[in-house]
Scaffold this motif. Sequence first.
Motif, PDB file in Angstrom:
ATOM      1  N   LEU A   1       1.006  -0.926   0.050  1.00  0.00           N
ATOM      2  CA  LEU A   1       0.012   0.028   0.033  1.00  0.00           C
ATOM      3  C   LEU A   1       0.903   1.157  -0.119  1.00  0.00           C
ATOM      4  N   GLN A   2       0.404   2.188  -0.891  1.00  0.00           N
ATOM      5  CA  GLN A   2       1.252   3.298  -0.881  1.00  0.00           C
ATOM      6  C   GLN A   2       0.999   4.384  -0.066  1.00  0.00           C
ATOM      7  N   VAL A   3       1.837   5.027   0.757  1.00  0.00           N
ATOM      8  CA  VAL A   3       1.614   6.088   1.590  1.00  0.00           C
ATOM      9  C   VAL A   3       2.059   7.356   0.875  1.00  0.00           C
ATOM     10  N   PHE A   4       1.106   8.234   1.199  1.00  0.00           N
ATOM     11  CA  PHE A   4       1.144   9.648   0.658  1.00  0.00           C
ATOM     12  C   PHE A   4       1.163  10.706   1.769  1.00  0.00           C
ATOM     13  N   GLN A   5       2.328  11.210   1.865  1.00  0.00           N
ATOM     14  CA  GLN A   5       2.774  12.182   3.196  1.00  0.00           C
ATOM     15  C   GLN A   5       1.902  13.571   2.846  1.00  0.00           C
ATOM     16  N   ALA A   6       1.645  14.043   4.064  1.00  0.00           N
ATOM     17  CA  ALA A   6       0.803  15.296   4.238  1.00  0.00           C
ATOM     18  C   ALA A   6       1.884  16.398   3.612  1.00  0.00           C
ATOM     19  N   GLY A   7       1.184  17.351   2.720  1.00  0.00           N
ATOM     20  CA  GLY A   7       2.314  18.201   2.329  1.00  0.00           C
ATOM     21  C   GLY A   7       3.004  18.033   1.165  1.00  0.00           C
ATOM     22  N   ASP A   8       2.843  16.565   0.690  1.00  0.00           N
ATOM     23  CA  ASP A   8       3.647  16.331  -0.374  1.00  0.00           C
ATOM     24  C   ASP A   8       2.800  15.365  -1.348  1.00  0.00           C
ATOM     25  N   ALA A   9       1.438  15.438  -1.150  1.00  0.00           N
ATOM     26  CA  ALA A   9       0.590  14.758  -2.182  1.00  0.00           C
ATOM     27  C   ALA A   9      -0.744  15.611  -2.580  1.00  0.00           C
ATOM     28  N   HIS A  10      -1.214  15.556  -3.462  1.00  0.00           N
ATOM     29  CA  HIS A  10      -2.265  16.212  -4.005  1.00  0.00           C
ATOM     30  C   HIS A  10      -3.065  15.528  -4.963  1.00  0.00           C
ATOM     31  N   ILE A  11      -4.308  16.074  -5.483  1.00  0.00           N
ATOM     32  CA  ILE A  11      -5.449  15.164  -6.137  1.00  0.00           C
ATOM     33  C   ILE A  11      -5.225  15.925  -7.570  1.00  0.00           C
ATOM     34  N   LEU A  12      -5.303  15.192  -8.458  1.00  0.00           N
ATOM     35  CA  LEU A  12      -5.572  15.536  -9.847  1.00  0.00           C
ATOM     36  C   LEU A  12      -6.910  14.901 -10.459  1.00  0.00           C
ATOM     37  N   LEU A  13      -7.528  15.811 -11.302  1.00  0.00           N
ATOM     38  CA  LEU A  13      -8.758  15.426 -12.023  1.00  0.00           C
ATOM     39  C   LEU A  13      -8.471  15.594 -13.472  1.00  0.00           C
ATOM     40  N   GLY A  14      -8.538  14.366 -14.141  1.00  0.00           N
ATOM     41  CA  GLY A  14      -8.283  14.628 -15.626  1.00  0.00           C
ATOM     42  C   GLY A  14      -6.800  14.249 -15.966  1.00  0.00           C
ATOM     43  N   MET A  15      -5.971  14.047 -15.184  1.00  0.00           N
ATOM     44  CA  MET A  15      -4.771  13.577 -15.540  1.00  0.00           C
ATOM     45  C   MET A  15      -4.130  12.678 -14.541  1.00  0.00           C
ATOM     46  N   ARG A  16      -3.327  11.592 -15.425  1.00  0.00           N
ATOM     47  CA  ARG A  16      -2.836  10.319 -14.684  1.00  0.00           C
ATOM     48  C   ARG A  16      -1.674  10.687 -13.659  1.00  0.00           C
ATOM     49  N   HIS A  17      -0.744  11.426 -14.062  1.00  0.00           N
ATOM     50  CA  HIS A  17       0.213  11.948 -12.797  1.00  0.00           C
ATOM     51  C   HIS A  17       1.054  12.861 -13.526  1.00  0.00           C
ATOM     52  N   THR A  18       1.596  13.710 -12.798  1.00  0.00           N
ATOM     53  CA  THR A  18       2.462  14.944 -13.578  1.00  0.00           C
ATOM     54  C   THR A  18       3.810  14.559 -13.934  1.00  0.00           C
ATOM     55  N   GLY A  19       4.221  13.297 -13.738  1.00  0.00           N
ATOM     56  CA  GLY A  19       5.462  12.878 -14.264  1.00  0.00           C
ATOM     57  C   GLY A  19       5.335  12.553 -15.659  1.00  0.00           C
ATOM     58  N   GLY A  20       4.144  12.402 -16.412  1.00  0.00           N
ATOM     59  CA  GLY A  20       4.298  12.345 -17.731  1.00  0.00           C
ATOM     60  C   GLY A  20       2.822  11.627 -18.089  1.00  0.00           C
ATOM     61  N   GLY A  21       2.176  12.481 -19.257  1.00  0.00           N
ATOM     62  CA  GLY A  21       1.066  11.968 -20.061  1.00  0.00           C
ATOM     63  C   GLY A  21      -0.233  11.546 -19.222  1.00  0.00           C
ATOM     64  N   GLY A  22      -1.110  10.894 -20.172  1.00  0.00           N
ATOM     65  CA  GLY A  22      -2.296  10.332 -19.631  1.00  0.00           C
ATOM     66  C   GLY A  22      -3.356  11.444 -19.110  1.00  0.00           C
ATOM     67  N   PHE A  23      -3.994  11.790 -20.204  1.00  0.00           N
ATOM     68  CA  PHE A  23      -5.158  12.780 -19.923  1.00  0.00           C
ATOM     69  C   PHE A  23      -6.510  12.048 -20.396  1.00  0.00           C
ATOM     70  N   LEU A  24      -7.381  12.863 -19.321  1.00  0.00           N
ATOM     71  CA  LEU A  24      -8.740  12.074 -19.869  1.00  0.00           C
ATOM     72  C   LEU A  24      -9.743  13.246 -20.512  1.00  0.00           C
ATOM     73  N   THR A  25     -10.442  13.178 -21.367  1.00  0.00           N
ATOM     74  CA  THR A  25     -11.370  13.864 -21.889  1.00  0.00           C
ATOM     75  C   THR A  25     -12.881  13.316 -21.783  1.00  0.00           C
ATOM     76  N   GLY A  26     -13.662  14.619 -21.261  1.00  0.00           N
ATOM     77  CA  GLY A  26     -14.819  14.333 -20.806  1.00  0.00           C
ATOM     78  C   GLY A  26     -15.095  15.489 -19.817  1.00  0.00           C
ATOM     79  N   ALA A  27     -15.966  14.987 -18.585  1.00  0.00           N
ATOM     80  CA  ALA A  27     -16.447  15.916 -17.899  1.00  0.00           C
ATOM     81  C   ALA A  27     -16.618  15.076 -16.273  1.00  0.00           C
ATOM     82  N   ILE A  28     -16.367  15.869 -15.448  1.00  0.00           N
ATOM     83  CA  ILE A  28     -16.415  15.252 -13.994  1.00  0.00           C
ATOM     84  C   ILE A  28     -17.478  16.115 -13.176  1.00  0.00           C
ATOM     85  N   ARG A  29     -18.502  15.462 -12.790  1.00  0.00           N
ATOM     86  CA  ARG A  29     -19.534  16.406 -12.075  1.00  0.00           C
ATOM     87  C   ARG A  29     -19.155  16.427 -10.418  1.00  0.00           C
ATOM     88  N   GLN A  30     -18.270  15.276 -10.017  1.00  0.00           N
ATOM     89  CA  GLN A  30     -18.002  15.327  -8.498  1.00  0.00           C
ATOM     90  C   GLN A  30     -16.858  14.365  -8.423  1.00  0.00           C
TER      91      GLN A  30
END
Length: 1016
Positions: free
Chosen positions: A592-621
């Motif tokens: 299980l991956q542990v994400f540390q406070a202050g060093d983790a955030h949420i992305l909507l529409g993108m896999r990860h900022t390390g490279g690529g992976g975008f989703l097209t469409g819409a998110i309601r919530q």
Amino acid sequence: MLVMRLIVDRRCGSLLLATLLGLGGFAHAVDSLDLSKLPVAAKVTADFSRDIQPLFAVRCVKCHGAEKQEGGLRLDAKLPAITGGDSGKVIEPGKSAKSRLIHLVSGLERDNPMPPKGVPLTVYEIGLLRAWIDQGAQWPDLGAVAKIQSNHWSLSPLKKPAVPVNAGTKTPIDAFVQTKLTERGLALAKAADRQTLIRRLSFDLIGLPPSPEEVADFVGDNASDAYEKLVERLLASPHYGERWGRHWLDVARYTESQGFEYDRLRNNAWHYRDYVIRSFNDDKPYNQFMKQQIAGDVLEPTSSEGLIACSLLVCGPWDQAGNAQSNATQKMITREDELEDIIGVIGQTFIGLTINCARCHSHKFDPIPQEDYYRIKSVFEGVRHGERGLHADYGREPDRLAALNKDIARVSNEIAAIEAEALQAFAAANTTPAQPEAGPAALVRLRFAGATDQLAALGKLNGGAAIDGGQLLLPVSGSFFQTLALTKDIAEKTLEAWVSLSDLQQSGGAAISIENSSGSHFDAIVFGERNPRLWMAGSDGFARTQAVDAPAEGSALNEFIHMAIVYRADNTIALFRNGEPYGQPYTPPAPLQVFQAGDAHILLGMRHTGGGGFLTGAIRQAAIYDRALSNAEVAASFRSAGLSISQSELIQQMPAKTRLVRSDAQAQLTLLMQERTSLQQPVEQSVSYVGIREQPAPTRFLSRGDVKSPQHTVTPGALSAVVAVESNFGLEADAPEAQRRLRFAEWLTDSQNPLPARVMVNRIWYLHFGQGIVATPNDFGVSGTAPSHPELLDWLAVTFMESGWSVKALHRLIVQSATYRQSSEFRAEAAAIDADNQLLWRYSPRRLEAEAVRDAMLVASGELNPIIGGPSFKPFTISSFNSDFYQLVDRVEPQFNRRTVYRTNVNSGKDPLLDAFDCPDPAVKTPRRGVTITPLQALELMNNSFVQRQAKHLADRAMVAADSDVSRAVQAAYRFAIGRAPTDKEAERSTAAVRDRGLLHVCWVLLNSTEFVYVQ
């Protein structure tokens, strides 16, 4: 006015008076003095050894002793003192009003006040001197003085005094205090009001101000045990250990850098800080706490906790340059300085004696022969500075892990029950036939219906992402939304999103991701990456990814579906679509991956900022939960169809008492889960700055402390003056290093040793009242002050031991007394008798320490990051050129909003705000913090960027709480900042100021107010 100058003898660590200068040179005309201005003689029998000798020792003998006689006067021996100085006698036995010593220390000779600079003698001290002189100036001969030293009060056996009979007193503490007050014609003040009391108690026990809800709940609680319940709640808070752990770190001279000219950073010193905080939170018996810090690494069964505990021995400064030099003699001197530091911290911290003063000669005041110093040095001669690896099995005791899991389940169920009841109330108020139930509360919930302003405070739209029609639109590859850093560690979790796709053939985009700041680790709900038109749990390097047997996606094209992935503590991963399982749960090979406070955030529409992976469409919530939802909860979340709520919103809708219960339970759960996470992490390579051990050669006595004059060999031992405890260890000069410290730890914690309990009780008392029963917490010797309430001190010490050395039980005794609960109301008639409030006729107002000022601002602004433990945050950058140089930075990130105790405590990287408010040098033992009043404090409170930022956050918070109503926002700002509503006049002036200059300026003034930085 009489003034004195105190200087610190760096070798002996004692405060000495460098005054009473120029006694000769002019005639003493008594007739010209106004003797009516003299303080009256104390109405007590003055005892030379108890009252006068310590006064002379601390105040006078530096300049009027054996080595130096300003004005020809000596006050360290009877004959020269009675004879007088160059201008004649200064003591007239039986005639204090005619004694020049009294005139000088009272300031009657305006051209020649004594001492000439600094703090004057108190009225009470002058009264004692007058009483002693009027009673004949009795002064025992040298032989009697030696006997007095060996029978000094702090070395006498502990016996529990009888509690005085005082009608109307609430507790034994009150009986002892009132007895002293009655002798002087005084009484306790009236009780403090509840609003004052909860603020005082909250700062005292957890170092943080109470919330407006906590204040309202306590003030309105009419139960007879309301105060006792408040005390227990605060003692159970994990913030209690942070508060009292910080106090201990002061006396332990805890630092996270080496000090001296190189001042290298110690990245792994923080384990000791966490050990101390955890020990206070667990109410570890104080005798065990002492023993672990002396010999924890060799106590059976050995553990990393014990290893970390004895970091005390080396957590002070270390002279890297001195240890690296080629000159053998200078290198030996450096080593002797190191050992003196170790002996000094042990002696002053645990037994309140300046043993280190006997390094070069027998102690000048206390019965500590030079031989004792070298016997104690032999105990610690094998301790050296450095790092050691932690045990590979640290924290992996099956019983402890099982107990943690049981406690986590219990507290989690308590919180779930509280939230379920609140959700039912929420659903009852909001449900329509089309919305049958409410979904579970999420840690963070992102909604897009009319929430543009709210989302702007949470994160940022990127690459063409937009909000329209209650949806987050992701029209092209490269559009996404990124939140600010999370303020809580995340391991076990649930990700979910209501998502529609503009193209079912797209590949590798994520509806929602959680990732670390570099993008090297992430977990996500990803569409079509490995298998066309299938959802999966995306992860870095596919470490936690596995294909699931599920139908290809067909209905998400331009229609919203509900997707969720649950990451459980047992490392299983389960996917859900529209509330139903999506394939079978699986267990990936990676943990299980542990994400540390202050060093983790949420992305909507993108896999990860390390490279690529975008989703097209819409998110309601979208939402993230800091726990694994059950199958039923996932289904309920789907059925809520948008009737959902974030955890913070749900908490705000709870009644005040329910919020407090949930808050306490959540704090307890956070602490338990953090401990479990730390136990489950690999530590084979972990190291800590705990010092290294070596078998030393037999210790030699050094004549006058000179490394070039070694004399006879000494054996390991302790203080010969503590006759109730066997100080002859029975060890040979070449005894094993571990045996030496074990035997010393046993001597220290022996129930017959009268010093440790007295010293700790006095330390706790001082931190509650601002002054100790003994005013010198680290010096219980002859040079220290005598106890103001000796019977109370011994009663508390014996009671402390009887409680099993429970520090929390000691707190209960103190804070439940009427003495502690009295108001701080000033009474001129009482002050005329006892100006320094030594007799406790009121509660003395106290300024907050530097850390509490900063932490209180974070609480008031709503910005405090409550993460407990772990590596310290570093509010600086480091550049190295032979030495390490620390350049301060002021970053706006959650990790920099942690409590100040978690700030990296380096010697040459001090914070201007903390420094202005007397935050001590980390390399120095600080039993009592200085309390100065300087222009720098006002300048820092006005201009420091951190203060100004918190004022803005406070203003924003007050406006949100008041729905942008100015008058209500002023009320909210006052309650958040100082725990009370404004008076009518304050409200009128503040509201006018808001309309003229904005709420920010009013909040800035509140954080600059005396009421904010003082506790009544």
